[in-house]
Design a protein around this motif. Structure first.
Motif, mmCIF file in Angstrom:
data_model
loop_
_atom_site.group_PDB
_atom_site.id
_atom_site.type_symbol
_atom_site.label_atom_id
_atom_site.label_comp_id
_atom_site.label_asym_id
_atom_site.label_seq_id
_atom_site.Cartn_x
_atom_site.Cartn_y
_atom_site.Cartn_z
ATOM 1 N N LEU B 78 36.677 9.337 44.686
ATOM 2 C CA LEU B 78 38.062 9.754 44.865
ATOM 3 C C LEU B 78 38.226 11.240 44.584
ATOM 4 N N THR B 79 37.458 11.740 43.608
ATOM 5 C CA THR B 79 37.546 13.160 43.253
ATOM 6 C C THR B 79 37.190 14.033 44.458
ATOM 7 N N GLY B 80 36.101 13.688 45.127
ATOM 8 C CA GLY B 80 35.692 14.449 46.308
ATOM 9 C C GLY B 80 36.756 14.394 47.389
ATOM 10 N N TRP B 81 37.351 13.211 47.584
ATOM 11 C CA TRP B 81 38.415 13.060 48.574
ATOM 12 C C TRP B 81 39.592 13.951 48.223
ATOM 13 N N LEU B 82 39.957 13.985 46.933
ATOM 14 C CA LEU B 82 41.097 14.806 46.506
ATOM 15 C C LEU B 82 40.830 16.291 46.723
ATOM 16 N N TYR B 83 39.610 16.736 46.416
ATOM 17 C CA TYR B 83 39.277 18.145 46.647
ATOM 18 C C TYR B 83 39.386 18.474 48.134
ATOM 19 N N ARG B 84 38.847 17.583 48.956
ATOM 20 C CA ARG B 84 38.865 17.842 50.402
ATOM 21 C C ARG B 84 40.289 17.925 50.929
ATOM 22 N N VAL B 85 41.116 16.976 50.515
ATOM 23 C CA VAL B 85 42.512 16.958 50.981
ATOM 24 C C VAL B 85 43.269 18.176 50.449
ATOM 25 N N THR B 86 42.985 18.559 49.217
ATOM 26 C CA THR B 86 43.667 19.732 48.641
ATOM 27 C C THR B 86 43.310 20.997 49.410
ATOM 28 N N VAL B 87 42.036 21.180 49.696
ATOM 29 C CA VAL B 87 41.606 22.369 50.432
ATOM 30 C C VAL B 87 42.254 22.384 51.817
ATOM 31 N N ASN B 88 42.236 21.254 52.502
ATOM 32 C CA ASN B 88 42.841 21.186 53.831
ATOM 33 C C ASN B 88 44.334 21.466 53.779
ATOM 34 N N ALA B 89 44.989 20.939 52.744
ATOM 35 C CA ALA B 89 46.430 21.184 52.597
ATOM 36 C C ALA B 89 46.704 22.665 52.351
ATOM 37 N N CYS B 90 45.808 23.326 51.611
ATOM 38 C CA CYS B 90 45.955 24.773 51.380
ATOM 39 C C CYS B 90 45.848 25.522 52.702
ATOM 40 N N PHE B 91 44.843 25.182 53.486
ATOM 41 C CA PHE B 91 44.655 25.864 54.775
ATOM 42 C C PHE B 91 45.841 25.586 55.698
ATOM 43 N N ASP B 92 46.320 24.325 55.707
ATOM 44 C CA ASP B 92 47.456 23.967 56.560
ATOM 45 C C ASP B 92 48.695 24.768 56.188
ATOM 46 N N LEU B 93 48.937 24.881 54.879
ATOM 47 C CA LEU B 93 50.120 25.614 54.428
ATOM 48 C C LEU B 93 50.024 27.074 54.815
ATOM 49 N N ARG B 94 48.837 27.645 54.664
ATOM 50 C CA ARG B 94 48.671 29.064 54.971
ATOM 51 C C ARG B 94 48.873 29.313 56.468
ATOM 52 N N ARG B 95 48.490 28.335 57.290
ATOM 53 C CA ARG B 95 48.736 28.496 58.723
ATOM 54 C C ARG B 95 50.230 28.489 59.016
ATOM 55 N N ARG B 96 50.961 27.624 58.294
ATOM 56 C CA ARG B 96 52.417 27.530 58.532
ATOM 57 C C ARG B 96 53.171 28.658 57.840
ATOM 58 N N ARG B 97 52.616 29.112 56.703
ATOM 59 C CA ARG B 97 53.343 30.069 55.876
ATOM 60 C C ARG B 97 52.395 31.197 55.498
ATOM 61 N N PRO B 98 52.211 32.242 56.337
ATOM 62 C CA PRO B 98 51.256 33.315 56.036
ATOM 63 C C PRO B 98 51.575 33.964 54.693
ATOM 64 N N ALA B 99 50.513 34.293 53.949
ATOM 65 C CA ALA B 99 50.689 34.877 52.623
ATOM 66 C C ALA B 99 51.168 36.321 52.731
ATOM 67 N N SER B 100 51.886 36.763 51.695
ATOM 68 C CA SER B 100 52.264 38.178 51.613
ATOM 69 C C SER B 100 51.024 38.976 51.252
ATOM 70 N N ALA B 101 51.096 40.288 51.416
ATOM 71 C CA ALA B 101 49.967 41.155 51.083
ATOM 72 C C ALA B 101 49.600 40.963 49.617
ATOM 73 N N PRO B 102 48.341 40.700 49.323
ATOM 74 C CA PRO B 102 47.955 40.348 47.956
ATOM 75 C C PRO B 102 48.233 41.460 46.944
ATOM 76 N N VAL B 103 48.094 42.707 47.364
ATOM 77 C CA VAL B 103 48.316 43.788 46.398
ATOM 78 C C VAL B 103 49.786 43.826 45.979
ATOM 79 N N GLU B 104 50.679 43.485 46.907
ATOM 80 C CA GLU B 104 52.103 43.512 46.579
ATOM 81 C C GLU B 104 52.461 42.421 45.576
#
Lengths: 179, 191
Positions: B78-104
Motif C-alpha cells: 500500500l505504501t508504494g501505491w500511495l507514493y505513486r498516486v501522490t507523485v501522479n497527483a503532484c504532476f496532475d496539479l502542476r499541469r492544471r496549476r503552473p507554479a509561480s517562479a520559485p525565487v519569488e
C-alpha cells in the motif's frame, strides 16, 4: 550544462550510496586524484545529511487535522451521492418490474352478478314484461300472493326456472285485470 | 477522549444497523488516513513546495484511496501505491496549476515547525536546500525527494515514478549536482 569534472554525476551517486561495489571502487580511485571532486563530494554529503534531517522534521499537527477534516467531509459527500444513485436505480428497477407485471399477467374476467329481483313488485307496474319463449319452456309457479281486503289490485309474481324471467300478474280480487 | 466519544457514538443502540455500519466504515477509513497522512502530506509538500497545494494533493490521494478500497485491501504494498498516486497527483496539479517562479516564493517556504534549538547556520542551510529543491525540474525533484527525503530505495523510487532504475539514477545524480551547485552559489563559494 553541468560544469566541472565529468565524474561529477558518478560522484553524486557515490556520495548517496547509490553505486554498486565496482562503480564505487572506481569513484573512490578518482576521488584520490581529483581535488575538485573531493570537495564536491564533501559538500554534497553535508547537503544530503541536511535533506535527510528534513525527514524527521515535524509538521504542524494542525495541517493533519485540516487534511483529515477535508477528506472525511468529501468521503461523506461521496457516500451520500452513492446512496441517492443507488436509490434511484432501485426505484427505476421497481417501476420497470411493475410495468412488466401489468403487461404479462392477464386481467381477471369480471364475475357476472345475479340479477336482483324484487320480492314484491310495485303497484305502478301496469304492463308486466313477459319473455314468450322462456315462459313456454319454463314451468310456472306462483311465488307469492298478496291478499288485499280493499279494492287494491293484487300482484301475482310468477317465477320461472330462468332467473332472468319473472312474470308479474296484476289483477283485482275477482281475477280480472284492472283497467 | 475524542476516540472514546466516537466509539460510544458508534455503539449507541438507538442507531439503526445501517447507520452503525456506515459509522464503523468511516471510523475505519479515518484510521487509515491517520496512519498514512504524514507519508502523503510530507511527500506532497516536498514535491509541490507549498502547503496549500500539498493539502489539495493529499486530499485527492486519500479520495482515490477511498474509491479503491476494495482493490487496495488486496494489495501487498500500500505504501508504494500511495507514493505513486501522490507523485501522479503532484504532476496532475502542476499541469492544471503552473507554479509561480520559485525565487519569488523565497519567503513562502513550506510551513514546518521551526526547531528552536537549530542554529542560525543550520536554518540558513535548510533554507538554501529548500530553495534548491524548488529550482529543480519536476521529475528530478520528485526523484530526489523520494530517494533522499523519504528514504526510498532506487527501485522503489522507480516504481513510484513509473520509470526504470537507470532513469531514476540519472535523475537523482543530476538533481544532486544541481543542489550542490545552488547551495555553493547561495553561500557565495564557488570552485
Amino acid at each position: 550544462m553541468i560544469a566541472g569534472c565529468p565524474w561529477r554525476e558518478r560522484v553524486a551517486l557515490y556520495a548517496g550510496g547509490d553505486l554498486d561495489s565496482d562503480e564505487a571502487r572506481a569513484a573512490e580511485l578518482h576521488l584520490e586524484v581529483c581535488e575538485a571532486c573531493r570537495a564536491f563530494a564533501q559538500g554534497l554529503r553535508a547537503d544530503l545529511a541536511g535533506l535527510r534531517a528534513e525527514r524527521e522534521r515535524p509538521i504542524d499537527p494542525a495541517h493533519f487535522v485540516r487534511l483529515r477534516a477535508r477528506v472525511m467531509e468529501r468521503v461523506r459527500g461521496e457516500r451520500g451521492r452513492l446512496a441517492w444513485r443507488r436509490a434511484g436505480w432501485m426505484a427505476t428497477a421497481a417501476l420497470a418490474a411493475t410495468i412488466l407485471l401489468l403487461l404479462v399477467v392477464p386481467k381477471p374476467r369480471p364475475i357476472a352478478t345475479q340479477p336482483r329481483v324484487a320480492r314484491e313488485a310495485p303497484v305502478e307496474y301496469a304492463h308486466p314484461v313477459v319473455h314468450q319463449a322462456a315462459v313456454r319452456r319454463s314451468r310456472r309457479r306462483v311465488h307469492h300472493v298478496r291478499q288485499s281486503l280493499t279494492s287494491q289490485p293484487i300482484v301475482v309474481k310468477l317465477v320461472t326456472d330462468d332467473p332472468n324471467v319473472v312474470i308479474y300478474w296484476i289483477t283485482d280480487n275477482k281475477g280480472e285485470t284492472p283497467q | 477522549m475524542a476516540l472514546l466519544a466516537a466509539t460510544a457514538a458508534i455503539d449507541d443502540p438507538r442507531r439503526d444497523a445501517g447507520e452503525t455500519a456506515r459509522a464503523r466504515d468511516e471510523a475505519a477509513f479515518e484510521g487509515l488516513v491517520r496512519q498514512y497522512e504524514r507519508l502523503v502530506l510530507s511527500t506532497a509538500l516536498r514535491i509541490a513546495c507549498n502547503m496549500d497545494d500539498a493539502q489539495d494533493i493529499s486530499q485527492e490521494v486519500f479520495l482515490r484511496l477511498y474509491r479503491n478500497l476494495d482493490k487496495v485491501r488486496r494489495m501487498e504494498n500500500l505504501t508504494g501505491w500511495l507514493y505513486r498516486v501522490t507523485v501522479n497527483a503532484c504532476f496532475d496539479l502542476r499541469r492544471r496549476r503552473p507554479a509561480s517562479a520559485p525565487v519569488e516564493l523565497a519567503n513562502d517556504l513550506p510551513s514546518t515547525e521551526s526547531d528552536p534549538q537549530q542554529t542560525a547556520a543550520e536554518a540558513e542551510r535548510r533554507r538554501a536546500l529548500e530553495l534548491s529543491l524548488r529550482l529543480l525540474p519536476e521529475k528530478e525533484r520528485a526523484a530526489l525527494v523520494l530517494r533522499d527525503l523519504q528514504g526510498l530505495s532506487t527501485e522503489e523510487v522507480a516504481e513510484a515514478l513509473g520509470s526504470s532504475a537507470a532513469t531514476v539514477r540519472s535523475q537523482i545524480s543530476k538533481a544532486r549536482v544541481k543542489v550542490r551547485a545552488f547551495v555553493e552559489s547561495y553561500f557565495g563559494r564557488r570552485r
